[in-house]
Design a protein around this motif. Structure first.
Motif, PDB file in Angstrom:
ATOM      1  N   THR A   4      36.766  17.011  -4.824  1.00 14.39           N
ATOM      2  CA  THR A   4      37.449  15.758  -5.123  1.00 14.39           C
ATOM      3  C   THR A   4      37.814  15.721  -6.594  1.00 14.39           C
ATOM      4  N   ALA A   5      39.023  15.224  -6.902  1.00 20.36           N
ATOM      5  CA  ALA A   5      39.460  15.142  -8.292  1.00 20.36           C
ATOM      6  C   ALA A   5      38.527  14.242  -9.088  1.00 20.36           C
ATOM      7  N   GLU A   6      38.239  14.648 -10.321  1.00 16.77           N
ATOM      8  CA  GLU A   6      37.370  13.861 -11.187  1.00 16.77           C
ATOM      9  C   GLU A   6      38.209  13.012 -12.120  1.00 16.77           C
ATOM     10  N   HIS A   7      37.525  12.124 -12.861  1.00 21.73           N
ATOM     11  CA  HIS A   7      38.223  11.199 -13.730  1.00 21.73           C
ATOM     12  C   HIS A   7      39.188  11.901 -14.696  1.00 21.73           C
ATOM     13  N   PRO A   8      38.775  12.974 -15.384  1.00 24.51           N
ATOM     14  CA  PRO A   8      39.724  13.620 -16.311  1.00 24.51           C
ATOM     15  C   PRO A   8      40.983  14.122 -15.614  1.00 24.51           C
ATOM     16  N   ASP A   9      40.834  14.628 -14.392  1.00 23.93           N
ATOM     17  CA  ASP A   9      41.999  15.120 -13.656  1.00 23.93           C
ATOM     18  C   ASP A   9      42.943  13.978 -13.307  1.00 23.93           C
ATOM     19  N   ARG A  10      42.360  12.850 -12.867  1.00 21.97           N
ATOM     20  CA  ARG A  10      43.194  11.715 -12.476  1.00 21.97           C
ATOM     21  C   ARG A  10      43.831  11.044 -13.690  1.00 21.97           C
ATOM     22  N   ALA A  11      43.159  11.123 -14.847  1.00 21.34           N
ATOM     23  CA  ALA A  11      43.682  10.486 -16.060  1.00 21.34           C
ATOM     24  C   ALA A  11      44.819  11.290 -16.679  1.00 21.34           C
ATOM     25  N   ARG A  12      44.915  12.567 -16.329  1.00 22.19           N
ATOM     26  CA  ARG A  12      45.876  13.435 -16.997  1.00 22.19           C
ATOM     27  C   ARG A  12      47.315  12.945 -16.827  1.00 22.19           C
ATOM     28  N   ALA A  13      47.658  12.502 -15.613  1.00 20.20           N
ATOM     29  CA  ALA A  13      49.021  12.029 -15.373  1.00 20.20           C
ATOM     30  C   ALA A  13      49.313  10.771 -16.183  1.00 20.20           C
ATOM     31  N   GLY A 412      29.986  24.321 -14.425  1.00 23.74           N
ATOM     32  CA  GLY A 412      30.366  24.618 -15.804  1.00 23.74           C
ATOM     33  C   GLY A 412      29.696  23.700 -16.802  1.00 23.74           C
ATOM     34  N   LYS A 413      29.564  22.415 -16.448  1.00 21.53           N
ATOM     35  CA  LYS A 413      28.932  21.471 -17.372  1.00 21.53           C
ATOM     36  C   LYS A 413      27.429  21.736 -17.463  1.00 21.53           C
ATOM     37  N   ARG A 414      26.801  22.099 -16.344  1.00 22.16           N
ATOM     38  CA  ARG A 414      25.358  22.386 -16.372  1.00 22.16           C
ATOM     39  C   ARG A 414      25.071  23.579 -17.279  1.00 22.16           C
ATOM     40  N   VAL A 415      25.866  24.649 -17.125  1.00 24.93           N
ATOM     41  CA  VAL A 415      25.658  25.846 -17.941  1.00 24.93           C
ATOM     42  C   VAL A 415      25.955  25.541 -19.406  1.00 24.93           C
ATOM     43  N   GLY A 416      27.061  24.826 -19.639  1.00 25.90           N
ATOM     44  CA  GLY A 416      27.443  24.507 -21.011  1.00 25.90           C
ATOM     45  C   GLY A 416      26.406  23.661 -21.722  1.00 25.90           C
ATOM     46  N   MET A 417      25.858  22.654 -21.027  1.00 22.22           N
ATOM     47  CA  MET A 417      24.850  21.785 -21.641  1.00 22.22           C
ATOM     48  C   MET A 417      23.548  22.542 -21.907  1.00 22.22           C
ATOM     49  N   LYS A 418      23.206  23.449 -20.995  1.00 20.64           N
ATOM     50  CA  LYS A 418      21.984  24.235 -21.201  1.00 20.64           C
ATOM     51  C   LYS A 418      22.136  25.137 -22.427  1.00 20.64           C
ATOM     52  N   ALA A 419      23.307  25.753 -22.554  1.00 17.49           N
ATOM     53  CA  ALA A 419      23.558  26.618 -23.717  1.00 17.49           C
ATOM     54  C   ALA A 419      23.574  25.793 -25.003  1.00 17.49           C
ATOM     55  N   ALA A 420      24.202  24.609 -24.947  1.00 18.55           N
ATOM     56  CA  ALA A 420      24.247  23.749 -26.131  1.00 18.55           C
ATOM     57  C   ALA A 420      22.847  23.292 -26.523  1.00 18.55           C
ATOM     58  N   GLY A 421      22.004  23.026 -25.524  1.00 26.25           N
ATOM     59  CA  GLY A 421      20.630  22.619 -25.811  1.00 26.25           C
ATOM     60  C   GLY A 421      19.858  23.686 -26.558  1.00 26.25           C
ATOM     61  N   LEU A 453      40.027  28.125 -19.792  1.00 25.24           N
ATOM     62  CA  LEU A 453      38.568  28.192 -19.767  1.00 25.24           C
ATOM     63  C   LEU A 453      37.931  27.146 -20.672  1.00 25.24           C
ATOM     64  N   ASN A 454      38.749  26.454 -21.438  1.00 24.77           N
ATOM     65  CA  ASN A 454      38.257  25.421 -22.356  1.00 24.77           C
ATOM     66  C   ASN A 454      38.937  24.090 -22.028  1.00 24.77           C
ATOM     67  N   PRO A 455      38.496  23.397 -20.950  1.00 22.02           N
ATOM     68  CA  PRO A 455      39.141  22.131 -20.572  1.00 22.02           C
ATOM     69  C   PRO A 455      39.061  21.078 -21.673  1.00 22.02           C
ATOM     70  N   TRP A 456      38.010  21.120 -22.486  1.00 18.87           N
ATOM     71  CA  TRP A 456      37.877  20.155 -23.592  1.00 18.87           C
ATOM     72  C   TRP A 456      39.067  20.269 -24.533  1.00 18.87           C
ATOM     73  N   GLY A 457      39.533  21.483 -24.771  1.00 19.90           N
ATOM     74  CA  GLY A 457      40.606  21.698 -25.721  1.00 19.90           C
ATOM     75  C   GLY A 457      41.995  21.421 -25.183  1.00 19.90           C
ATOM     76  N   GLN A 458      42.101  21.081 -23.884  1.00 22.57           N
ATOM     77  CA  GLN A 458      43.420  20.834 -23.310  1.00 22.57           C
ATOM     78  C   GLN A 458      44.043  19.555 -23.851  1.00 22.57           C
ATOM     79  N   GLY A 459      43.224  18.635 -24.287  1.00 23.70           N
ATOM     80  CA  GLY A 459      43.758  17.394 -24.834  1.00 23.70           C
ATOM     81  C   GLY A 459      43.284  17.104 -26.241  1.00 23.70           C
ATOM     82  N   ARG A 460      42.677  18.087 -26.891  1.00 24.45           N
ATOM     83  CA  ARG A 460      42.117  17.858 -28.229  1.00 24.45           C
ATOM     84  C   ARG A 460      42.307  19.108 -29.086  1.00 24.45           C
ATOM     85  N   ASP A 461      42.323  18.888 -30.390  1.00 24.65           N
ATOM     86  CA  ASP A 461      42.339  20.001 -31.347  1.00 24.65           C
ATOM     87  C   ASP A 461      41.102  19.900 -32.224  1.00 24.65           C
ATOM     88  N   LEU A 462      40.501  21.041 -32.489  1.00 27.62           N
ATOM     89  CA  LEU A 462      39.384  21.064 -33.440  1.00 27.62           C
ATOM     90  C   LEU A 462      39.903  20.787 -34.853  1.00 27.62           C
TER      91      LEU A 462
END
Length: 489
Positions: A4-13, A412-421, A453-462
């Motif tokens: 099922t589409a998540e909030h970020p996917d639905r917000a993109r349009a 992806g979020k579980r792995v990413g958060m574990k690595a960030a921790g 591979l970096n969905p965070w960066g699709q709408g943001r710039d570092l």
């Protein structure tokens, strides 16, 4: 089963239309500013918020007693009280009442409860014509959309959109987007529906246990007109709308309109005490998961909500992503708590019977609503403006943990958060990673950092990588202070 589409996917349009997204943001912030001016004009505002919170908490702690008192007093006034455990039972009750009366056409004022239980499509499927009479609700009904806001249901539309809809559905002049012209067209259209209706359905803002009456607040008078013409009135409400005494209304009515639209009070505040002479009044009290929420000490305060929409008007995520991105009857911060909780409840109940580790089922958080607790910056603005002091941003943070603990986060979020921790728990590792990033980011091609591979960066710039870390700058500052100190000795 497809994901099922998540909030970020639905917000993109929504955010893709930059001009509309900014207009939506500014329109809601204008309402927030009106709310602030009204709040500042009432010296005892914070005291009212405290009292509203305390009364709701007390009422929920004695729900059974107050609900029985309401039923007894409402019945004594001549109303018929019905109890519905869930959405399906509610819809069956309403349909049964209408069929027994031979009703084929109804008008309906704004009711988030009937949106929650999807009453309109249910009645239409059974041959009953339903007309929403709130102007915003009628506009989205004609467009075959759902409301995007609980108080301002068509806030996502511009007047040009409304003009096009009215031209297609009501035959108005093409291209005429004058608000007065469109309002008059809607008035004439709805007047015919009011005159032809055989029954009226309303929502409820407050149930009063002490009197057995209830209150409906509107700005358009559509609930009053709708209930004045036909003899049959059905009021549909969640059981959380209960307050113990009539005197409590003085607190909530001062808070509601100021928080919702920046008005001192709604234009119409209508009190119903039994059916009108010769009429028939049915009150349908709906649980639909509310009792389960009341049993949860961490989240039960969401039941305090008086559906003012103030948290939506202030939320930076809601303002910039639109209400439809939440895929829920109640969007915004309050919806980001309520909807995942409703989805999680069946699993929580099953775990109490089967033990920890009960398998999730389709539709239990993590599908359409599992991402909503993360649609939040945790800025706390929603908590600041809530008239009944629901600690929304604290609950959203707690709900993130609940969703994570139950294994409902995407892989992806579980792995990413574990690595960030691990990274953030190791000063040495954090320092090495920072040093590598400062050297690599300026020279890496953009595609190496910003890709699928970096969905965070699709709408943001570092931001540009700094030449030194904070630690290096701090050490340099200390060395300079030491040198300056030694030089003055």
């Amino acid at each position: 089963m497809p994901k099922t589409a998540e909030h970020p996917d639905r917000a993109r349009a929504f955010v893709a239309d930059d001009a509309r997204a900014h207009w939506h943001d500014e329109s809601l912030w204008f309402v927030r500013q009106k709310r602030d001016r009204q709040a500042h004009s009432v010296p005892e505002w914070e005291r009212l918020r405290d009292l509203a919170n305390q009364i709701k908490r007390h009422a929920i702690s004695r729900w059974t007693d107050y609900l029985e008192e309401f039923e007894k007093n409402a019945t004594a006034l001549g109303a018929k009280v019905h109890w519905a455990a869930d959405a399906e039972e509610h819809n069956r009750i309403v349909l049964g009442i209408l069929q027994d009366a031979g009703v084929k056409t109804i008008t309906k004022s704004k009711s988030m409860l009937t949106e929650e239980v999807h009453l309109n499509p249910y009645l239409i499927k059974h041959g009953i014509e339903v007309t929403d009479t709130d102007l915003g609700e009628r506009i989205v009904q004609l467009r075959e959309e759902t409301p995007s806001h609980i108080v301002l249901p068509a806030i996502h539309l511009k007047r040009e959109d409304v003009s096009e809809t009215f031209h297609d559905k009501l035959g108005t002049e093409s291209g005429n987007a004058d608000p007065s012209y469109l309002t008059e067209a809607a008035r004439q259209h709805l007047r015919e529906k009011f005159l032809g209706a055989e029954a009226s359905i309303t929502g409820v803002n407050f149930l009063v246990a002490e009197t057995g009456g209830f209150v409906v607040c509107t700005n358009e008078g559509n609930a009053d007109l709708g209930t004045s013409l036909p003899r049959l009135h059905i009021a549909c409400t969640g059981i959380e709308k209960l307050v113990p005494r009539a005197a409590d209304l003085a607190i909530y009515l001062r808070l509601l309109a100021r928080s919702a639209t920046g008005q001192p009070i709604t234009t119409y505040t209508s009190h119903f005490h039994g059916p009108r002479p010769g009429g028939e009044l049915h009150i349908v009290l709906v649980d639909n998961g509310r009792s389960d929420l009341a049993d949860d000490p961490q989240f039960r305060e969401v039941l305090n909500c008086i559906r003012c929409g103030a948290c939506m008007n202030t939320c930076p995520v809601y303002r910039r992503s639109g209400g439809h991105s939440y895929a829920a009857t109640v969007p915004g911060p309050i919806g980001s708590v309520l909807n995942p909780l409703h989805a999680l409840t069946p699993r929580i109940v099953r775990e109490s019977e089967q033990g920890e580790g009960a398998e999730p089922r389709a539709g239990e958080a993590g599908d359409a609503h599992g991402s909503l607790p993360f649609a939040c910056s945790l800025c706390g603005s929603c908590t600041d403006v809530c008239p009944v002091k629901i600690p929304l941003h604290h609950q959203l943070l707690a709900l993130r943990k609940t969703v994570g603990d139950r294994g409902l986060l995407p892989w992806g979020k579980r792995v990413g958060m574990k690595a960030a921790g691990k990274l953030l728990n190791s000063p040495k590792l954090f320092g090495v990673a920072g040093k590598l990033a400062r050297k690599a980011l300026p020279v890496l091609p953009r595609a190496a950092v910003y890709n699928r591979l970096n969905p965070w960066g699709q709408g943001r710039d570092l931001p540009p990588a700094p030449p030194k870390s904070f630690r290096q700058m701090w050490r340099d500052e200390l060395k300079q202070e030491v040198s300056s100190s030694n030089g003055t000795k």
